[in-house]
Motif scaffolding. Structure first.
Motif, PDB file in Angstrom:
ATOM      1  N   LEU A 297      -5.603  10.928  -7.652  1.00 13.27           N
ATOM      2  CA  LEU A 297      -5.325  10.314  -6.360  1.00 13.27           C
ATOM      3  C   LEU A 297      -6.053   8.982  -6.224  1.00 13.27           C
ATOM      4  CD1 LEU A 297      -5.474  13.436  -3.999  1.00 13.27           C
ATOM      5  CD2 LEU A 297      -3.431  12.173  -4.718  1.00 13.27           C
ATOM      6  N   VAL A 298      -7.270   8.912  -6.731  1.00 10.98           N
ATOM      7  CA  VAL A 298      -8.003   7.640  -6.713  1.00 10.98           C
ATOM      8  C   VAL A 298      -7.298   6.616  -7.599  1.00 10.98           C
ATOM      9  CG1 VAL A 298     -10.176   6.509  -7.323  1.00 10.98           C
ATOM     10  CG2 VAL A 298     -10.203   8.743  -6.195  1.00 10.98           C
ATOM     11  N   MET A 299      -6.831   7.043  -8.778  1.00 14.50           N
ATOM     12  CA  MET A 299      -6.114   6.126  -9.664  1.00 14.50           C
ATOM     13  C   MET A 299      -4.803   5.660  -9.036  1.00 14.50           C
ATOM     14  SD  MET A 299      -7.802   5.339 -12.352  1.00 14.50           S
ATOM     15  CE  MET A 299      -6.448   4.590 -13.284  1.00 14.50           C
ATOM     16  N   ILE A 300      -4.146   6.536  -8.297  1.00 14.74           N
ATOM     17  CA  ILE A 300      -2.927   6.125  -7.594  1.00 14.74           C
ATOM     18  C   ILE A 300      -3.263   5.052  -6.555  1.00 14.74           C
ATOM     19  CG2 ILE A 300      -1.169   6.899  -5.950  1.00 14.74           C
ATOM     20  CD1 ILE A 300      -1.148   9.596  -7.463  1.00 14.74           C
ATOM     21  N   ALA A 301      -4.369   5.244  -5.854  1.00 14.98           N
ATOM     22  CA  ALA A 301      -4.800   4.241  -4.878  1.00 14.98           C
ATOM     23  C   ALA A 301      -5.058   2.897  -5.557  1.00 14.98           C
ATOM     24  CB  ALA A 301      -6.054   4.728  -4.148  1.00 14.98           C
ATOM     25  N   ILE A 302      -5.677   2.930  -6.734  1.00  8.91           N
ATOM     26  CA  ILE A 302      -5.913   1.694  -7.487  1.00  8.91           C
ATOM     27  C   ILE A 302      -4.582   1.068  -7.899  1.00  8.91           C
ATOM     28  CG2 ILE A 302      -6.866   0.760  -9.626  1.00  8.91           C
ATOM     29  CD1 ILE A 302      -9.062   2.893  -9.422  1.00  8.91           C
ATOM     30  N   ALA A 303      -3.674   1.896  -8.424  1.00  3.67           N
ATOM     31  CA  ALA A 303      -2.391   1.382  -8.898  1.00  3.67           C
ATOM     32  C   ALA A 303      -1.592   0.743  -7.770  1.00  3.67           C
ATOM     33  CB  ALA A 303      -1.585   2.518  -9.534  1.00  3.67           C
ATOM     34  N   LEU A 304      -1.697   1.270  -6.565  1.00  3.60           N
ATOM     35  CA  LEU A 304      -0.938   0.753  -5.430  1.00  3.60           C
ATOM     36  C   LEU A 304      -1.667  -0.368  -4.697  1.00  3.60           C
ATOM     37  CD1 LEU A 304       0.518   4.075  -3.961  1.00  3.60           C
ATOM     38  CD2 LEU A 304       1.536   2.505  -5.617  1.00  3.60           C
ATOM     39  N   GLY A 305      -2.815  -0.772  -5.213  1.00  2.78           N
ATOM     40  CA  GLY A 305      -3.526  -1.903  -4.633  1.00  2.78           C
ATOM     41  C   GLY A 305      -4.406  -1.580  -3.453  1.00  2.78           C
ATOM     42  N   LEU A 306      -4.680  -0.308  -3.200  1.00  3.32           N
ATOM     43  CA  LEU A 306      -5.463   0.068  -2.023  1.00  3.32           C
ATOM     44  C   LEU A 306      -6.955  -0.169  -2.205  1.00  3.32           C
ATOM     45  CD1 LEU A 306      -3.635   3.401  -1.054  1.00  3.32           C
ATOM     46  CD2 LEU A 306      -3.166   1.061  -0.278  1.00  3.32           C
ATOM     47  N   THR A 307      -7.385  -0.450  -3.431  1.00  6.28           N
ATOM     48  CA  THR A 307      -8.817  -0.683  -3.683  1.00  6.28           C
ATOM     49  C   THR A 307      -9.089  -2.142  -4.058  1.00  6.28           C
ATOM     50  OG1 THR A 307      -8.597  -0.092  -6.033  1.00  6.28           O
ATOM     51  CG2 THR A 307      -9.095   1.687  -4.491  1.00  6.28           C
ATOM     52  N   ASP A 308      -8.125  -3.025  -3.822  1.00  8.14           N
ATOM     53  CA  ASP A 308      -8.299  -4.421  -4.242  1.00  8.14           C
ATOM     54  C   ASP A 308      -9.445  -5.123  -3.532  1.00  8.14           C
ATOM     55  OD1 ASP A 308      -6.210  -4.075  -5.941  1.00  8.14           O
ATOM     56  OD2 ASP A 308      -4.756  -5.265  -4.805  1.00  8.14           O
ATOM     57  N   ARG A 309      -9.859  -4.602  -2.392  1.00  6.86           N
ATOM     58  CA  ARG A 309     -10.972  -5.237  -1.667  1.00  6.86           C
ATOM     59  C   ARG A 309     -12.319  -4.946  -2.313  1.00  6.86           C
ATOM     60  NH1 ARG A 309      -9.682  -4.524   4.846  1.00  6.86           N
ATOM     61  NH2 ARG A 309      -7.702  -5.700   4.844  1.00  6.86           N
ATOM     62  N   ILE A 310     -12.371  -3.984  -3.216  1.00 12.19           N
ATOM     63  CA  ILE A 310     -13.628  -3.693  -3.912  1.00 12.19           C
ATOM     64  C   ILE A 310     -13.825  -4.757  -4.990  1.00 12.19           C
ATOM     65  CG2 ILE A 310     -14.859  -2.030  -5.362  1.00 12.19           C
ATOM     66  CD1 ILE A 310     -13.319   0.195  -3.985  1.00 12.19           C
ATOM     67  N   ARG A 311     -14.787  -5.647  -4.767  1.00 17.09           N
ATOM     68  CA  ARG A 311     -15.023  -6.749  -5.701  1.00 17.09           C
ATOM     69  C   ARG A 311     -16.521  -6.964  -5.917  1.00 17.09           C
ATOM     70  NH1 ARG A 311     -10.428 -11.288  -3.982  1.00 17.09           N
ATOM     71  NH2 ARG A 311      -8.644  -9.842  -4.040  1.00 17.09           N
ATOM     72  N   TRP A 312     -17.229  -5.878  -6.129  1.00 15.34           N
ATOM     73  CA  TRP A 312     -18.664  -5.966  -6.365  1.00 15.34           C
ATOM     74  C   TRP A 312     -18.898  -6.364  -7.821  1.00 15.34           C
ATOM     75  CZ3 TRP A 312     -18.543  -0.425  -4.156  1.00 15.34           C
ATOM     76  CH2 TRP A 312     -18.320  -0.479  -2.779  1.00 15.34           C
ATOM     77  N   LYS A 313     -19.518  -7.521  -8.008  1.00 14.59           N
ATOM     78  CA  LYS A 313     -19.669  -8.083  -9.352  1.00 14.59           C
ATOM     79  C   LYS A 313     -20.478  -7.171 -10.274  1.00 14.59           C
ATOM     80  CE  LYS A 313     -17.520 -11.880  -8.210  1.00 14.59           C
ATOM     81  NZ  LYS A 313     -16.171 -12.184  -8.740  1.00 14.59           N
ATOM     82  N   TRP A 314     -21.406  -6.419  -9.715  1.00 19.46           N
ATOM     83  CA  TRP A 314     -22.258  -5.584 -10.563  1.00 19.46           C
ATOM     84  C   TRP A 314     -21.471  -4.471 -11.240  1.00 19.46           C
ATOM     85  CZ3 TRP A 314     -22.585  -0.406  -9.397  1.00 19.46           C
ATOM     86  CH2 TRP A 314     -22.225  -0.021  -8.110  1.00 19.46           C
ATOM     87  N   LEU A 315     -20.294  -4.141 -10.726  1.00 15.10           N
ATOM     88  CA  LEU A 315     -19.483  -3.108 -11.351  1.00 15.10           C
ATOM     89  C   LEU A 315     -18.976  -3.526 -12.722  1.00 15.10           C
ATOM     90  CD1 LEU A 315     -17.417  -1.736  -8.320  1.00 15.10           C
ATOM     91  CD2 LEU A 315     -19.267  -0.591  -9.559  1.00 15.10           C
TER      92      LEU A 315
END
Length: 396
Positions: A297-315
């Protein structure tokens, strides 16, 4: 239709006006091979999941396997469930991190290969896999030689063969037991290279998923060893799930991709149950399926662009630690537990080892992976250029 590029940016194709008609042609999916991968924001969430999966596997090996829960085991000397019962309860499910790796691998390989030539695909895999792997073999072999008694040391010729990463195909034992996943990855790369050679398109990747899925379904009952070897039914459906998720990410969702993903989940839950019954023996099927479903479900959220706001450089740095950590943590880490188990609290020992291996992984990434990857890339690019020039000279 809107398309999502390899890095997550949405783009809307502008239709060209058909000559002599004055109206735009009917929009279609891209049919020919892609020639470039458009730039866009990095998928930072995947870096976070990769590191989490690696830590899950490490904790499982230290405090959640059947081996460490046996009386008089060589690592803790008594069942770890008696030493830290709460940690053991959660650590028994950490092995699912491997299945998570496989899904992410399918997603990332498809993403990184889009628009690349077979030569670029080959070079990218070599420079990604081998530098840290070579260091891990030397490091693990040195630790096991200096601290004997927990794991059997391999013969020098077998250690040398491990440097090829092809030891499983030769029936030779791995320097570290976790390397078995690399054999599954290599077979996936070999199969996917067939698609890369013809040029990646939406249609070809979908067909590849369907054909590979059919082969993986038939392999266990076909009594044909070569089919079982190539299809890799124990891992195929996780890679296929990753490929379907990337197609959703790049081209948008549709019923066919949801169907492939659903089939992958249904076959995957069966593989989870088989692994519990045949290998792990310490966790429940329901708990394993629940964790795997949450991850999908998390990967689906990533695939659909729902996590695009996560942009922490340290990751980005966190994600770079994943591969070295996975390669080095098991045999060397459990050997160190054997030597240090009476010096501190067990939970503190596990946490300290993880912290030390994370630091070591960072040093390996900076001091080994980066320099060797650059040198290997330059050398391989030169070699392929010579081959290309030699071919032209022969034709002339």
């Amino acid at each position: 239709m809107p398309m999502r590029d390899a890095q997550g940016t949405l783009s809307i194709p502008v239709p060209e006006v058909a000559v002599g008609t004055g109206r735009p042609p009917r929009p279609t999916r891209p049919r020919g091979p892609a020639t470039s991968v458009r730039t866009g924001p990095r998928l930072y969430a995947i870096d976070a999941i990769r590191l989490l999966a690696a830590l899950m596997v490490a904790v499982h090996h230290y405090a959640g396997t059947r081996r460490v829960n046996q009386p008089d085991n060589a690592i803790w000397d008594r069942p770890v469930s008696e030493i830290m019962p709460t940690v053991f309860h959660f650590a028994t499910y950490g092995w699912i991190g491997v299945e998570i790796f496989f899904v992410i691998s399918g997603f990332v390989i498809c993403m990184s290969c889009w628009g690349r030539t077979p030569r670029q695909f080959f070079v990218s895999r070599v420079i990604r896999l081998y530098p840290a792997y070579w260091f891990a073999i030397v490091f693990t072999t040195a630790v096991l030689a200096a601290l004997p008694g927990v794991w059997e040391r391999l013969r020098p010729r077998d250690v040398l063969l491990n440097l090829t990463m092809l030891q499983s195909g030769s029936g030779v034992q791995n320097v570290d037991g976790v390397y078995w996943t690399l054999w599954a990855e290599l077979r996936f790369y070999l199969l996917f290279l067939l698609v890369v050679v013809t040029g990646l398109t939406y249609r070809k990747v979908v067909v590849f998923c369907c054909v590979w899925g059919a082969a993986a379904m038939l392999a266990p009952v076909a009594s044909f060893p070569l089919l079982d070897l190539l299809a890799g039914p124990d891992a195929a459906w996780y890679f296929i799930a990753g490929l379907a998720l990337y197609l959703m990410h790049r081209f948008g969702q549709d019923l066919l991709l949801w169907g492939i993903l659903a089939m992958s989940w249904l076959m995957g839950q069966r593989e989870l149950g088989q692994r519990i019954d045949e290998v792990e023996h310490v966790s429940s099927w329901r708990g394993a399926v629940l964790l795997y479903t949450v991850f999908l479900l998390v990967m689906i959220a990533i695939a659909l662009g729902l996590t695009d706001r996560i942009r922490w450089k340290w990751l980005v740095t966190a994600g770079s630690l994943t591969y070295p950590l996975y390669l080095m943590h098991y045999a060397a880490g459990t050997t160190l537990i054997n030597r240090l188990r009476d010096t501190m609290d067990a939970r503190l020992l596990v946490a300290s080892l993880l912290a030390c291996f994370l630091v070591l992984s960072y040093l390996v990434h900076c001091c080994v992976e980066r320099p060797l990857a650059g040198a290997l890339k330059r050398g391989l690019d030169t070699s392929f250029a010579r081959m290309r020039n030699a071919g032209r000279a022969d034709r002339e």
